[in-house]
Write an enzyme that holds these catalytic residues in place. Structure first.
Site, PDB file in Angstrom:
ATOM      1  CB  SER A 142      -0.861   0.002   1.267  1.00 41.86           C
ATOM      2  OG  SER A 142      -1.619   1.189   1.357  1.00 41.86           O
ATOM      3  CE1 TYR A 156      -4.486  -2.369   5.238  1.00 42.97           C
ATOM      4  CE2 TYR A 156      -3.701  -0.161   4.696  1.00 42.97           C
ATOM      5  CZ  TYR A 156      -4.212  -1.387   4.299  1.00 42.97           C
ATOM      6  OH  TYR A 156      -4.423  -1.644   2.962  1.00 42.97           O
TER       7      TYR A 156
END
Ligand SMILES: NC(=O)c1ccc[n+]([C@@H]2O[C@H](COP(=O)([O-])OP(=O)(O)OC[C@H]3O[C@@H](n4cnc5c(N)ncnc54)[C@H](O)[C@@H]3O)[C@@H](O)[C@H]2O)c1
Length: 264
Positions: A142, A156
């Protein structure tokens, strides 16, 4: 168009979102696609592809369960042959609270799926690729954790930067075995994951959150799962034969601005 004819491609998280778009694209490009997902929707997703004339098979599996992952990969090899390509798209985001209020169980859940799951499926697929002396893997990292971060993203971000490190280490371990390992770093892509986060932030009007996210991106919109799939397929393909241990960022320039000042 890229050509995956005769290749066996495994895509995790293939019931929806970017994994599903990638599975659909690879099937159209000739691959025999094995769709893996914890959701029952994986059977429906595979059937839709078969009904369109493509070679697709759905496997319901929790990627965190190494025994089950190994069983599924054994079945895939027995039924379709050695695995040529793996896309690790299965992932979860628990972004509902600040770090100091975040339940430890949320961190553990993200570690289990985003790191251990990728570990399990990569190990299983690499057995095929090393035997073939050829193969490619694309991991979903990401822009979060690798380039940028917002509040609520400590856990995350930790798991997605772990994917960055795992990709590079896997690359170095298998670079002489004919196996390439790359990653993609999506920005804001409109998928069920992002729609769910928007609904949690503003249950009465999630579309307002989604519009605001889109407007905040320099390109003026979120990306689509199909745009993500194009980048994944390229990295998987023989056209990317000299690229390994690297990443493609697709974010509509969201990570680029030096300031938030508008010039007009
Ligand atoms: N959407 C974004 O903006 C964005 C941005 C950056 C990175 N990512 C990453 O990209 C990947 C795909 O994201 P998405 O937005 O398409 O997500 P999504 O939630 O739309 O789809 C994820 C899929 O993974 C499956 N899955 C979850 N846990 C699983 C498990 N234990 N075993 C098997 N399958 C499981 C889900 O059932 C779902 O089908 C994820 O790794 C995510 O972290 C997404």
């Amino acid at each position: 168009m890229l050509d995956f004819t005769g290749r066996v491609a495994v895509v995790t998280g293939a019931a929806m979102g970017m994994g599903n778009a990638t599975a659909r694209l690879l099937a159209k490009q000739g691959a025999t696609v094995c769709l893996l997902d914890i959701s029952d929707g994986v059977e429906v997703a595979a059937r839709e592809l078969v009904d369109s004339g493509y070679k697709a098979y759905g496997y319901k599996v929790n990627v965190t369960d190494q025994v089950d992952v190994d069983r599924v990969f054994d079945n895939i090899v027995a039924e379709h042959g050695l695995v040529d390509h793996l896309v690790n798209s299965a992932g979860i985001a628990r972004l509902s609270s600040m770090f100091d209020e975040q339940a430890d169980a949320n961190l553990q859940a993200m570690i289990d799926v985003n790191i251990i799951g990728l570990w399990n499926t990569s190990k299983a697929a690499l057995r095929s690729m090393v035997e073939k002396k050829k193969g490619s893997i694309v991991n979903f990292s990401s822009v979060t954790g690798t380039f940028v971060a917002d509040a609520h993203e400590v856990g995350y971000a930790a798991t997605k930067s772990a994917v960055w490190g795992m990709t590079k280490a896997m690359c170095m371990e298998f670079v002489t075995e004919g196996v390439r390992v790359n990653m993609v770093c999506p920005g804001m892509i409109r998928t069920p994951m992002v729609e769910k986060s928007a609904a949690e932030m503003m249950p009465d009007n999630p579309e307002a959150v989604l519009s605001a996210i889109g407007a905040s991106v320099p390109m003026g919109r979120m990306g689509t799962p199909e745009e993500a799939a194009n980048a994944v397929a390229f990295l998987l393909s023989d056209e990317a034969s000299y690229i390994t241990g690297r990443e493609i960022v697709f974010d509509g320039a969201s990570t680029l601005p030096e300031t938030n000042v508008k010039s007009d």
